[in-house]
Design an enzyme around this catalytic site. Structure first.
Site, PDB file in Angstrom:
ATOM      1  CB  SER A 106     -32.447  17.851 -47.186  1.00  0.00           C
ATOM      2  OG  SER A 106     -33.208  17.410 -46.082  1.00  0.00           O
ATOM      3  CG  ASP A 203     -33.728  23.751 -41.952  1.00  0.00           C
ATOM      4  OD1 ASP A 203     -34.756  23.105 -41.686  1.00  0.00           O
ATOM      5  OD2 ASP A 203     -32.838  23.340 -42.726  1.00  0.00           O
ATOM      6  CG  HIS A 233     -35.301  21.952 -44.957  1.00  0.00           C
ATOM      7  ND1 HIS A 233     -34.128  21.545 -44.367  1.00  0.00           N
ATOM      8  CD2 HIS A 233     -35.710  20.904 -45.732  1.00  0.00           C
ATOM      9  CE1 HIS A 233     -33.838  20.323 -44.749  1.00  0.00           C
ATOM     10  NE2 HIS A 233     -34.777  19.907 -45.589  1.00  0.00           N
TER      11      HIS A 233
END
Length: 251
Positions: A106, A203, A233
């Site tokens: 991320s 996601d 995610h």
């Protein structure tokens, strides 16, 4: 767990870390560095899973907490992308030797790209997991309504709900403005090493258009993108964790 101090014009920072240095690691390079996400810490599933793999295979491995995260010093709400990227530069410089494979989850994907720009000689490869470069501008700021933008400008902060924690989290004006100083998808992005991007189709935090944008924007001779159907995610299911290890091993 260890920690080390950085002394800078902004004051002392204490960075907490876990480092795996197997015997004979000189013959099993490069090492691997895990770079976590926004408001996460080094105790997450992916970081710990990769560390266990590194121990089994005799690979040097580093995971650490950015300032304002986990066991490191600092107040989260006073910090931003620039400070966290500097934490990563300092950690890689102080705790690793030679080129490393960066695994960025991320926000860690953004930090990885900043490291690649600042110290390319120390990067042997990059794996982005739900990588979120420029998210403060393209997701947060772009997603704010007029009221939230006005509140951020005048009050210096705005609170957003979070599905991962009990209460809302604070987005500061500093985070947004500092993010603008560290964008990587507006200017040329040359990556002279293999890059692998992993992304789940489920996601909801980072849209599938983001890794496609990286794929199109980056100047890289060996860049591959893999979508995993129904992965979210977190990208932490057993199959996803195995894919992360397979991907790192392929580099």
């Amino acid at each position: 767990m260890g920690s080390f101090d950085i002394f800078s014009p902004d004051g002392r920072r204490e960075i907490a870390y876990h480092r795996t240095m197997p015997a004979g690691v000189e013959g099993n390079k490069p090492g691997v560095v895990f770079l976590g996400g926004f408001r996460s810490d080094m105790g997450g599933t992916k970081a710990v899973f990769l560390e266990a793999w590194a121990k089994r295979t005799g690979r040097a491995f580093l995971r650490f907490d950015y300032t304002g995260h986990g066991d490191s010093s600092g107040a989260f709400e006073t910090l931003g992308i620039g400070e966290w990227a500097q934490d990563a530069v300092d950690a890689v410089s102080a705790l690793t030797e030679g080129p490393q494979i960066l695994v960025g989850s991320s926000m860690g994907g953004w930090i990885s790209l900043l490291l690649a720009k600042r110290m390319p000689e120390r990067v042997a490869g990059l794996v982005g997991i739900a990588a979120a470069p420029d998210f403060t501008e393209d997701s947060m700021w772009a997603g704010f309504d007029d009221r939230q933008r006005e509140q951020l400008i005048h009050d210096g902060r705005v609170e957003l709900p979070s599905e991962y924690d009990d209460g809302p989290y604070v987005i500061t004006r500093h985070l947004i403005e500092d993010g603008r100083e560290n964008l990587v998808l507006r200017d040329p992005l040359s990556l002279g090493f293999p890059v692998r991007l992993l992304h789940g189709t489920a996601d909801v935090d980072v849209q599938m258009s983001v890794p496609l944008r990286i794929l199109e924007h980056a100047d890289c001779a060996d860049l591959r993108l893999t979508f995993v159907k129904d992965a979210d995610h977190r990208f932490s299911s057993p199959d996803c964790l195995d894919l992360i290890v397979e991907t790192v091993e392929s580099l």
